[in-house]
Design a protein around this motif. Structure first.
Motif, PDB file in Angstrom:
ATOM      1  N   GLU A 167     -24.545  51.532 -44.243  1.00 36.97           N
ATOM      2  CA  GLU A 167     -24.932  52.942 -44.266  1.00 36.97           C
ATOM      3  C   GLU A 167     -25.876  53.296 -43.124  1.00 36.97           C
ATOM      4  N   GLN A 168     -27.061  52.729 -43.172  1.00 38.94           N
ATOM      5  CA  GLN A 168     -28.089  53.011 -42.170  1.00 38.94           C
ATOM      6  C   GLN A 168     -29.110  51.891 -42.230  1.00 38.94           C
ATOM      7  N   PRO A 169     -29.895  51.700 -41.158  1.00 38.83           N
ATOM      8  CA  PRO A 169     -30.918  50.655 -41.212  1.00 38.83           C
ATOM      9  C   PRO A 169     -31.948  50.965 -42.297  1.00 38.83           C
ATOM     10  N   GLY A 170     -32.529  49.909 -42.842  1.00 35.40           N
ATOM     11  CA  GLY A 170     -33.628  50.065 -43.789  1.00 35.40           C
ATOM     12  C   GLY A 170     -34.948  49.817 -43.074  1.00 35.40           C
ATOM     13  N   ASP A 171     -35.994  49.667 -43.864  1.00 36.70           N
ATOM     14  CA  ASP A 171     -37.347  49.514 -43.320  1.00 36.70           C
ATOM     15  C   ASP A 171     -37.446  48.319 -42.349  1.00 36.70           C
ATOM     16  N   GLN A 172     -36.956  47.174 -42.770  1.00 39.31           N
ATOM     17  CA  GLN A 172     -37.095  45.972 -41.917  1.00 39.31           C
ATOM     18  C   GLN A 172     -36.208  46.051 -40.688  1.00 39.31           C
ATOM     19  N   GLU A 173     -35.048  46.689 -40.860  1.00 32.55           N
ATOM     20  CA  GLU A 173     -34.143  46.848 -39.713  1.00 32.55           C
ATOM     21  C   GLU A 173     -34.790  47.776 -38.684  1.00 32.55           C
ATOM     22  N   ASP A 174     -35.443  48.823 -39.177  1.00 29.11           N
ATOM     23  CA  ASP A 174     -36.111  49.786 -38.293  1.00 29.11           C
ATOM     24  C   ASP A 174     -37.199  49.100 -37.462  1.00 29.11           C
ATOM     25  N   VAL A 175     -37.908  48.173 -38.090  1.00 24.92           N
ATOM     26  CA  VAL A 175     -39.007  47.492 -37.398  1.00 24.92           C
ATOM     27  C   VAL A 175     -38.472  46.447 -36.414  1.00 24.92           C
ATOM     28  N   THR A 176     -37.445  45.709 -36.836  1.00 21.74           N
ATOM     29  CA  THR A 176     -36.941  44.626 -35.972  1.00 21.74           C
ATOM     30  C   THR A 176     -35.890  45.099 -34.971  1.00 21.74           C
ATOM     31  N   GLY A 177     -35.256  46.241 -35.263  1.00 21.76           N
ATOM     32  CA  GLY A 177     -34.205  46.740 -34.369  1.00 21.76           C
ATOM     33  C   GLY A 177     -32.871  46.048 -34.572  1.00 21.76           C
ATOM     34  N   ARG A 178     -32.733  45.324 -35.704  1.00 22.77           N
ATOM     35  CA  ARG A 178     -31.473  44.597 -35.953  1.00 22.77           C
ATOM     36  C   ARG A 178     -30.891  44.994 -37.309  1.00 22.77           C
ATOM     37  N   PRO A 179     -29.546  45.146 -37.382  1.00 22.98           N
ATOM     38  CA  PRO A 179     -28.948  45.571 -38.644  1.00 22.98           C
ATOM     39  C   PRO A 179     -28.937  44.468 -39.708  1.00 22.98           C
ATOM     40  N   PHE A 180     -29.049  44.877 -40.933  1.00 21.90           N
ATOM     41  CA  PHE A 180     -28.909  43.984 -42.094  1.00 21.90           C
ATOM     42  C   PHE A 180     -29.759  42.717 -41.998  1.00 21.90           C
ATOM     43  N   VAL A 181     -31.067  42.897 -41.813  1.00 20.90           N
ATOM     44  CA  VAL A 181     -31.970  41.740 -41.821  1.00 20.90           C
ATOM     45  C   VAL A 181     -32.932  41.780 -43.011  1.00 20.90           C
ATOM     46  N   GLY A 182     -32.908  42.892 -43.785  1.00 21.79           N
ATOM     47  CA  GLY A 182     -33.801  43.021 -44.941  1.00 21.79           C
ATOM     48  C   GLY A 182     -33.134  42.465 -46.198  1.00 21.79           C
ATOM     49  N   PRO A 183     -33.600  42.905 -47.378  1.00 15.34           N
ATOM     50  CA  PRO A 183     -33.060  42.367 -48.644  1.00 15.34           C
ATOM     51  C   PRO A 183     -31.546  42.540 -48.773  1.00 15.34           C
ATOM     52  N   ALA A 184     -31.033  43.711 -48.426  1.00 14.06           N
ATOM     53  CA  ALA A 184     -29.577  43.919 -48.531  1.00 14.06           C
ATOM     54  C   ALA A 184     -28.841  42.995 -47.557  1.00 14.06           C
ATOM     55  N   GLY A 185     -29.435  42.793 -46.396  1.00 17.10           N
ATOM     56  CA  GLY A 185     -28.828  41.919 -45.390  1.00 17.10           C
ATOM     57  C   GLY A 185     -28.796  40.473 -45.854  1.00 17.10           C
ATOM     58  N   ARG A 186     -29.879  40.052 -46.511  1.00 20.90           N
ATOM     59  CA  ARG A 186     -29.906  38.661 -46.995  1.00 20.90           C
ATOM     60  C   ARG A 186     -28.855  38.462 -48.085  1.00 20.90           C
ATOM     61  N   LEU A 187     -28.714  39.474 -48.940  1.00 19.66           N
ATOM     62  CA  LEU A 187     -27.677  39.364 -49.976  1.00 19.66           C
ATOM     63  C   LEU A 187     -26.292  39.387 -49.332  1.00 19.66           C
ATOM     64  N   LEU A 188     -26.123  40.251 -48.338  1.00 20.64           N
ATOM     65  CA  LEU A 188     -24.832  40.301 -47.634  1.00 20.64           C
ATOM     66  C   LEU A 188     -24.514  38.929 -47.031  1.00 20.64           C
ATOM     67  N   ASP A 189     -25.508  38.323 -46.390  1.00 19.35           N
ATOM     68  CA  ASP A 189     -25.292  37.005 -45.775  1.00 19.35           C
ATOM     69  C   ASP A 189     -24.834  35.979 -46.814  1.00 19.35           C
ATOM     70  N   ALA A 190     -25.503  35.988 -47.982  1.00 23.06           N
ATOM     71  CA  ALA A 190     -25.149  35.021 -49.034  1.00 23.06           C
ATOM     72  C   ALA A 190     -23.719  35.281 -49.514  1.00 23.06           C
ATOM     73  N   CYS A 191     -23.358  36.552 -49.685  1.00 18.74           N
ATOM     74  CA  CYS A 191     -22.014  36.879 -50.189  1.00 18.74           C
ATOM     75  C   CYS A 191     -20.953  36.545 -49.139  1.00 18.74           C
ATOM     76  N   LEU A 192     -21.284  36.776 -47.861  1.00 18.88           N
ATOM     77  CA  LEU A 192     -20.335  36.427 -46.793  1.00 18.88           C
ATOM     78  C   LEU A 192     -20.087  34.923 -46.806  1.00 18.88           C
ATOM     79  N   GLU A 193     -21.173  34.176 -46.989  1.00 17.79           N
ATOM     80  CA  GLU A 193     -21.031  32.724 -46.999  1.00 17.79           C
ATOM     81  C   GLU A 193     -20.160  32.284 -48.178  1.00 17.79           C
ATOM     82  N   GLU A 194     -20.434  32.871 -49.351  1.00 16.91           N
ATOM     83  CA  GLU A 194     -19.611  32.538 -50.532  1.00 16.91           C
ATOM     84  C   GLU A 194     -18.140  32.857 -50.287  1.00 16.91           C
ATOM     85  N   ALA A 195     -17.902  33.921 -49.525  1.00 17.66           N
ATOM     86  CA  ALA A 195     -16.528  34.366 -49.275  1.00 17.66           C
ATOM     87  C   ALA A 195     -15.867  33.603 -48.132  1.00 17.66           C
ATOM     88  N   GLY A 196     -16.642  32.772 -47.461  1.00 19.48           N
ATOM     89  CA  GLY A 196     -16.074  32.006 -46.343  1.00 19.48           C
ATOM     90  C   GLY A 196     -15.921  32.827 -45.080  1.00 19.48           C
TER      91      GLY A 196
END
Ligand code: URA
Length: 213
Positions: A59-88
């Motif tokens: 959707e849009q960057p969150g608080d941590q993404e805004d500070v770091t300048g990188r997409p999906f690095v906050g809580p939603a990003g960490r969950l996304l990473d875990a789900c991507l890994e589970e999905a291969g």
């Protein structure tokens, strides 16, 4: 549903003109296409390999993404990473971006609470998303949540009935429709959260299989 009629609408009839993602990112750094740049720290542009076959759109960057300048690095990003890994599905092989490139929030004391981007903001930012897709020409776009779906396919596409499906709009890469990981973070009921988690991973697994074809 006649998706063809609603493709890229949202995705703006005109998009930015650039030869590479680096050039596009450079252009986007000065973006004033809507007011969101005024309060955000910086633009959070997409990132990933230029040869990525799968593009993930949030959707849009969150608080941590805004500070770091990188997409999906906050809580939603960490969950996304875990789900991507589970999905291969290896995130490093995907290009990860957002429908809207600046953080929209409501200040609450010291906190900045996520505020949903409106249709106009999504449409204005489609100038960048459409150009990213033009340059990358991915095999598959994974639409994470309702705002991404709106940006990609316009108002006729609905998340619930289309979830888990791969849509094939005309003149557009196929779009796999799924939920946004932050939705999982908000579900209180554990059994329901587990069920939705499995569904989400199964959707991402479909993307992995599609990308491997
Ligand atoms: N949520 C999104 O949609 N995108 C991000 O980059 C982070 C959280």
């Amino acid at each position: 549903m006649n998706i063809a009629a609603s493709v890229g609408p949202a995705l703006a009839l005109e998009v930015a003109d650039a030869q590479s993602i680096a050039e596009l990112r450079h252009q986007a750094e000065g973006c004033t296409r809507c007011d969101l740049y005024r309060n955000a720290t910086q633009i959070v542009f997409g990132e990933g390999p230029g040869a990525a076959e799968i593009v993930l759109v949030g959707e849009q960057p969150g608080d941590q993404e805004d500070v770091t300048g990188r997409p999906f690095v906050g809580p939603a990003g960490r969950l996304l990473d875990a789900c991507l890994e589970e999905a291969g599905l290896d995130r490093r092989r995907c290009y990860v971006t957002n429908a809207v490139k600046h953080f929209k929030f409501t200040p609450r004391g010291k906190r900045r609470l996520h505020a949903k981007p409106n249709a106009g903001e999504i449409r204005r930012c489609a100038w960048w998303l459409g150009a990213e897709l033009n340059i990358l020409q991915p095999k598959l776009v994974v639409s994470l949540g309702a705002s991404a779906l709106y940006a990609l396919l316009g108002p006729k596409a609905k998340l619930t009935p289309e979830r888990g499906h791969i849509l094939h709009p005309a003149n557009h890469p196929p779009v796999l429709v799924t939920i946004h990981p932050s939705f999982l973070l908000r579900v209180r009921d554990e059994a329901e959260r587990h069920r939705l988690h499995l569904e989400f991973v199964s959707d991402l697994h479909k993307a992995a299989e599609f990308g491997a074809r």
